[in-house]
Design a protein around this motif. Structure first.
Motif, PDB file in Angstrom:
ATOM      1  N   PHE B 227     -46.001 -87.943 -17.886  1.00  0.00           N
ATOM      2  CA  PHE B 227     -46.263 -87.031 -18.335  1.00  0.00           C
ATOM      3  C   PHE B 227     -46.698 -86.380 -19.706  1.00  0.00           C
ATOM      4  O   PHE B 227     -47.550 -86.390 -19.927  1.00  0.00           O
ATOM      5  N   ALA B 228     -45.448 -87.195 -19.950  1.00  0.00           N
ATOM      6  CA  ALA B 228     -46.380 -87.198 -22.389  1.00  0.00           C
ATOM      7  C   ALA B 228     -47.586 -87.576 -22.013  1.00  0.00           C
ATOM      8  O   ALA B 228     -48.587 -86.911 -23.063  1.00  0.00           O
ATOM      9  N   ARG B 229     -48.019 -88.770 -22.027  1.00  0.00           N
ATOM     10  CA  ARG B 229     -49.406 -89.293 -21.533  1.00  0.00           C
ATOM     11  C   ARG B 229     -49.990 -88.803 -21.560  1.00  0.00           C
ATOM     12  O   ARG B 229     -51.471 -88.631 -22.031  1.00  0.00           O
ATOM     13  N   LEU B 230     -50.164 -88.137 -20.091  1.00  0.00           N
ATOM     14  CA  LEU B 230     -51.439 -87.530 -19.131  1.00  0.00           C
ATOM     15  C   LEU B 230     -51.599 -86.296 -20.509  1.00  0.00           C
ATOM     16  O   LEU B 230     -52.850 -85.708 -21.141  1.00  0.00           O
ATOM     17  N   ALA B 231     -50.255 -85.079 -21.190  1.00  0.00           N
ATOM     18  CA  ALA B 231     -50.436 -84.418 -22.004  1.00  0.00           C
ATOM     19  C   ALA B 231     -51.609 -84.398 -23.527  1.00  0.00           C
ATOM     20  O   ALA B 231     -50.974 -83.273 -23.914  1.00  0.00           O
ATOM     21  N   ARG B 232     -51.440 -86.044 -23.752  1.00  0.00           N
ATOM     22  CA  ARG B 232     -51.203 -86.798 -25.517  1.00  0.00           C
ATOM     23  C   ARG B 232     -50.736 -85.586 -26.074  1.00  0.00           C
ATOM     24  O   ARG B 232     -51.413 -85.823 -27.308  1.00  0.00           O
ATOM     25  N   VAL B 233     -49.001 -85.935 -25.801  1.00  0.00           N
ATOM     26  CA  VAL B 233     -48.574 -85.567 -26.942  1.00  0.00           C
ATOM     27  C   VAL B 233     -48.582 -86.293 -27.957  1.00  0.00           C
ATOM     28  O   VAL B 233     -48.227 -87.770 -28.049  1.00  0.00           O
ATOM     29  N   LYS B 234     -47.705 -85.983 -29.189  1.00  0.00           N
ATOM     30  CA  LYS B 234     -47.849 -86.758 -30.606  1.00  0.00           C
ATOM     31  C   LYS B 234     -46.763 -87.424 -30.254  1.00  0.00           C
ATOM     32  O   LYS B 234     -45.683 -88.889 -30.164  1.00  0.00           O
ATOM     33  N   THR B 235     -45.306 -86.516 -29.729  1.00  0.00           N
ATOM     34  CA  THR B 235     -43.897 -86.782 -30.462  1.00  0.00           C
ATOM     35  C   THR B 235     -43.246 -86.239 -29.425  1.00  0.00           C
ATOM     36  O   THR B 235     -43.058 -85.077 -28.655  1.00  0.00           O
ATOM     37  N   LEU B 236     -42.655 -87.653 -28.753  1.00  0.00           N
ATOM     38  CA  LEU B 236     -41.892 -86.901 -26.732  1.00  0.00           C
ATOM     39  C   LEU B 236     -40.741 -86.827 -27.656  1.00  0.00           C
ATOM     40  O   LEU B 236     -40.201 -88.345 -27.962  1.00  0.00           O
ATOM     41  N   VAL B 237     -40.023 -85.843 -26.913  1.00  0.00           N
ATOM     42  CA  VAL B 237     -38.014 -86.068 -27.047  1.00  0.00           C
ATOM     43  C   VAL B 237     -36.990 -86.074 -25.802  1.00  0.00           C
ATOM     44  O   VAL B 237     -37.564 -85.079 -24.921  1.00  0.00           O
ATOM     45  N   SER B 238     -36.372 -86.688 -25.652  1.00  0.00           N
ATOM     46  CA  SER B 238     -35.787 -87.178 -23.777  1.00  0.00           C
ATOM     47  C   SER B 238     -35.163 -85.517 -23.939  1.00  0.00           C
ATOM     48  O   SER B 238     -33.727 -85.234 -25.015  1.00  0.00           O
ATOM     49  N   PHE B 239     -34.941 -84.755 -23.105  1.00  0.00           N
ATOM     50  CA  PHE B 239     -34.120 -84.042 -23.065  1.00  0.00           C
ATOM     51  C   PHE B 239     -33.241 -83.461 -21.628  1.00  0.00           C
ATOM     52  O   PHE B 239     -34.021 -84.349 -20.255  1.00  0.00           O
ATOM     53  N   HIS B 240     -32.361 -82.945 -21.730  1.00  0.00           N
ATOM     54  CA  HIS B 240     -31.602 -82.380 -20.143  1.00  0.00           C
ATOM     55  C   HIS B 240     -31.419 -83.693 -19.396  1.00  0.00           C
ATOM     56  O   HIS B 240     -31.708 -83.573 -18.753  1.00  0.00           O
ATOM     57  N   HIS B 241     -30.111 -84.312 -19.859  1.00  0.00           N
ATOM     58  CA  HIS B 241     -29.885 -85.807 -19.985  1.00  0.00           C
ATOM     59  C   HIS B 241     -28.817 -85.451 -19.094  1.00  0.00           C
ATOM     60  O   HIS B 241     -28.137 -84.822 -18.659  1.00  0.00           O
ATOM     61  N   ASP B 242     -29.358 -86.508 -18.294  1.00  0.00           N
ATOM     62  CA  ASP B 242     -28.426 -86.272 -16.191  1.00  0.00           C
ATOM     63  C   ASP B 242     -26.399 -86.156 -17.752  1.00  0.00           C
ATOM     64  O   ASP B 242     -26.111 -87.107 -18.155  1.00  0.00           O
TER      65      ASP B 242
END
Lengths: 130, 278
Positions: B227-242
């Motif tokens: 999803f992040a690659r599709l949206a061309r974001v610069k920095t991606l942060v993982s969240f809502h860890h199980d």
């Protein structure tokens, strides 16, 4: 191309899983999707036709009555739904993109999203004996 | 724009020795502008510590709720600004098709689930329903849009002169997307995240877990990166860890995800306490 509203995305998802022919339009009446069962009646895969304006799909499918008279736009259920925000149904003839005329029975209803956003309309239809 | 993660866990608080680094508190992110504007993204259990770090002379706080699942609102009753007379607290969040935001929140902030009633809070409380038109909060311009997650759920896009933050903590973009991840127009959340400087996004499941939980409203690590690659974001942060994912497991998932995201996207682990500047 602008991103579709989530309700439209999920409606398309549902339509792609159902066995009834389904046709989805936006608030302007432009076609945004029809599913695989609809392809059999409309005569061409959606992948080949893509999205099109209301004028285009009305011209293409040329809805008509049993005597060959064109059905006016304001008598078509999808146009009525968009105009009145109420369900509508009717039966008429269409010409598929495979040039075959088919008699269909069609029921359409408005798509209203969260916060009462008008998102367009959905038509479910069947090929039926005239 | 300064961004700090006060709670990164999804679904249920998960304190314990095995979750020390990624954190056990549920969703809560602080966004602070140069002009002092304070946005609080979700009110999970992380909001209690966020509150402790707010200046006591704070005049206004805006809480932007993505949805009303318990892990996103459970901390509300422990946020001191709500107990403070004359302090303005603006709560933004989705209504349902039959109930407004205030009524929906009252179901939690009232007995027997909570001893204090919403109407008895002494602060100056304002409610704003989302999704709504683009609006300004201090120096920030905020956009909201519905996203794929069970029940009314929005994501936020927040920007100022410095850049864009997108926050979509509970999100299953693969659901309903045709040929995910290739068609932006048919991908939930795309418009919110497009070209963002920083995207904080759901990364709840492993690939195997996702296959058993399709439709639950969350992403696998693989989808999170796609999803992040599709949206061309610069920095991606993982969240809502199980809640079942330990630090050790999350380190492994982070390493794999960061490798597949690079070089187009810089992927960073969403650790409780992590800070970012845009």
């Amino acid at each position: 191309m602008a991103q579709k509203e989530i309700e439209i995305i999920l409606t398309r998802q549902l339509a792609s899983y159902l066995a009834m022919p389904i046709f989805i339009v936006d608030p302007q009446g432009s076609l945004v999707f029809y599913n695989e069962p609809a392809e059999a009646i409309l005569g061409k895969r959606f992948e080949e036709t893509g999205e099109m304006s209301q004028d285009e799909w009305v011209r293409l499918f040329a809805p008509s009555d049993g005597k060959g008279n064109a059905v006016a736009l304001d008598r078509l259920p999808l146009a009525q739904v968009l105009a009145n925000s109420r369900p509508a149904n009717s039966n008429f003839w269409i010409r598929g993109m495979d040039s075959i005329a088919r008699h269909i029975e069609l029921f359409a209803f408005p798509l209203v999203g969260q916060t009462n956003r008008n998102l367009g309309a959905v038509a479910i239809f069947w090929e039926t004996p005239a | 724009m300064k961004v700090k993660l006060w709670g990164t866990r999804g679904s249920l608080a998960a304190p314990g020795a095995e979750t020390m680094r990624y954190g056990g508190n549920t969703a809560c992110v602080q966004v602070r502008g140069d002009d002092g504007t304070i946005l609080v993204l979700d009110a999970g259990t992380g909001i209690r510590r966020l509150g402790e770090n707010l200046p006591r002379d704070t005049k206004r706080v805006d809480i932007l709720l993505t949805h009303l699942h318990l892990d996103h609102i459970q901390g509300l009753g422990f946020f001191w600004p709500l107990e403070t007379p004359n302090l303005e607290v603006h709560i933004w969040g989705p209504s349902s098709t039959t109930q407004d935001l205030r009524t929906r929140l009252t179901r939690y902030l009232s007995p027997p689930l909570f001893p204090v009633r919403l109407r008895d809070l002494p602060c100056k409380l304002f409610f704003h329903e989302t999704p709504c038109d683009e609006c300004c909060i201090g120096e920030f311009t905020v956009q909201s849009a519905m996203v794929a997650h069970p029940g009314p759920t929005v994501g936020y896009r927040i920007h100022n002169f410095a850049g864009v933050l997108a926050y979509i903590p509970d999100h299953e973009p693969a659901l309903g997307a045709q040929k995910f991840p290739t068609q932006p127009a048919w991908t939930s959340g795309f418009a919110l995240a497009a070209d963002a400087d920083l995207l904080i996004h759901d990364a709840q499941y492993t690939r195997a877990e996702y296959l058993e939980r399709i439709g639950w409203g969350h992403s696998s690590y693989e989808q999170f990166v796609q999803f992040a690659r599709l949206a061309r974001v610069k920095t991606l942060v993982s969240f809502h860890h199980d809640p079942g994912h330990t630090d050790e497991m999350l380190d492994r998932l982070t390493e794999q995800a960061a490798r597949s995201a690079a070089p187009a996207v810089k992927m960073v682990a969403g650790l409780e306490g992590a800070e970012f500047e845009i």
